[in-house]
Design an enzyme around this catalytic site. Structure first.
Site, PDB file in Angstrom:
ATOM      1  N   HIS A 154     -40.625  14.628   0.841  1.00 38.60           N
ATOM      2  CA  HIS A 154     -41.497  14.389  -0.303  1.00 38.60           C
ATOM      3  C   HIS A 154     -41.389  15.538  -1.301  1.00 38.60           C
ATOM      4  O   HIS A 154     -40.923  16.631  -0.975  1.00 38.60           O
ATOM      5  CB  HIS A 154     -42.940  14.236   0.174  1.00 38.60           C
TER       6      HIS A 154
ATOM      7  N   CYS B 233     -40.366  10.115  -5.548  1.00 35.85           N
ATOM      8  CA  CYS B 233     -41.228  11.285  -5.719  1.00 35.85           C
ATOM      9  C   CYS B 233     -40.578  12.411  -6.533  1.00 35.85           C
ATOM     10  O   CYS B 233     -41.239  13.045  -7.358  1.00 35.85           O
ATOM     11  CB  CYS B 233     -41.678  11.798  -4.358  1.00 35.85           C
TER      12      CYS B 233
ATOM     13  N   ASP C 216     -50.083  15.578  -7.089  1.00 36.22           N
ATOM     14  CA  ASP C 216     -49.032  14.676  -6.629  1.00 36.22           C
ATOM     15  C   ASP C 216     -49.087  13.422  -7.502  1.00 36.22           C
ATOM     16  O   ASP C 216     -49.869  12.508  -7.257  1.00 36.22           O
ATOM     17  CB  ASP C 216     -49.250  14.319  -5.154  1.00 36.22           C
TER      18      ASP C 216
END
Length: 229
Positions: A83, A41, A98
């Protein structure tokens, strides 16, 4: 420009499953992610930030907690953030996205499966907060930030819920105490149909009976259980 950068990243950067499994993500800089065409991520978010800035767009990496792979309703957050995602400024307004979750998902047997999901492109903050909680509350972009304890108790809603135009009217928390009978109310368009099941996770038999009916612009889920709880 933002759409073009997002589209290129989600179509060309793969999730680094091996790095996730090893517990050592390695170099997740924008340059390394671009060179390998893969990352976790933080690699996705840093690459977007770098490309956006090169295009004259203001963007920042947001660090926080998530309800992603491995999450189960009722699970509490870990001690450390797990994250990273992106806040980008468009026409003077900060918006959220995202790229990692938009690019695809993890499958137990197949590994990373690319499936573009535009739900996570400029997601409204009041929806984004159902599965993303930033360390810095200001990046919730909400008039009144959600506390960590409240985030853990929020009902677990997936993108499909919002795509169908549904909303929670009653019972916004995961845990509900019932005397044996329960009515949960949702809002939704005329063409929305809900089905419900009362049961224990992984159990083959139902633990109660459910009945769903529409009343005007609301959808009522009625459930009865063998015992209070």
């Amino acid at each position: 420009k933002v759409r073009a950068i997002y589209t290129w990243i989600t179509q060309n950067i793969s999730y680094d499953v091996a790095a996730l499994a090893s517990g050592d993500p390695g170099d997740q800089s924008a340059a390394a992610t671009l060179a390998r065409r893969k990352g976790v991520c933080s690699g996705y978010s840093r690459l977007f930030e770098a490309l956006a800035r090169a295009a004259g767009i203001e963007a920042v990496e947001v660090i926080g907690y998530s309800r992603g792979s491995g999450y189960a309703p009722g699970k509490t957050l870990g001690p450390q953030p797990d994250h990273a995602w992106t806040a980008v400024k468009i026409n003077g307004n900060w918006l959220l996205m995202d790229c990692t979750w938009a690019a695809g998902y993890l499958d137990a047997s197949k590994g990373f499966v690319r499936r573009i999901d535009d739900y996570y492109f400029l997601t409204p903050p009041d929806r984004f907060v159902y599965d993303h909680l930033p360390e810095d509350p200001k990046w919730q972009l909400l008039p009144e930030p959600v506390a960590r304890e409240d985030f853990e108790q929020m009902v677990y809603l997936r993108p499909g819920f919002f795509r169908c135009g549904l909303e929670v009217v009653s019972h916004p928390k995961i845990e509900i105490v019932s005397d044996g009978n329960l009515t949960i109310t949702f809002g939704g368009p005329d063409d929305a149909l809900l089905k419900a099941r009362a049961g224990q996770p992984q159990a083959s038999e139902d633990a109660g009976q459910t009945f769903v009916q529409r009343e005007g612009d609301q959808i009522k889920l009625n459930a009865s259980f063998a015992r209070p709880g």
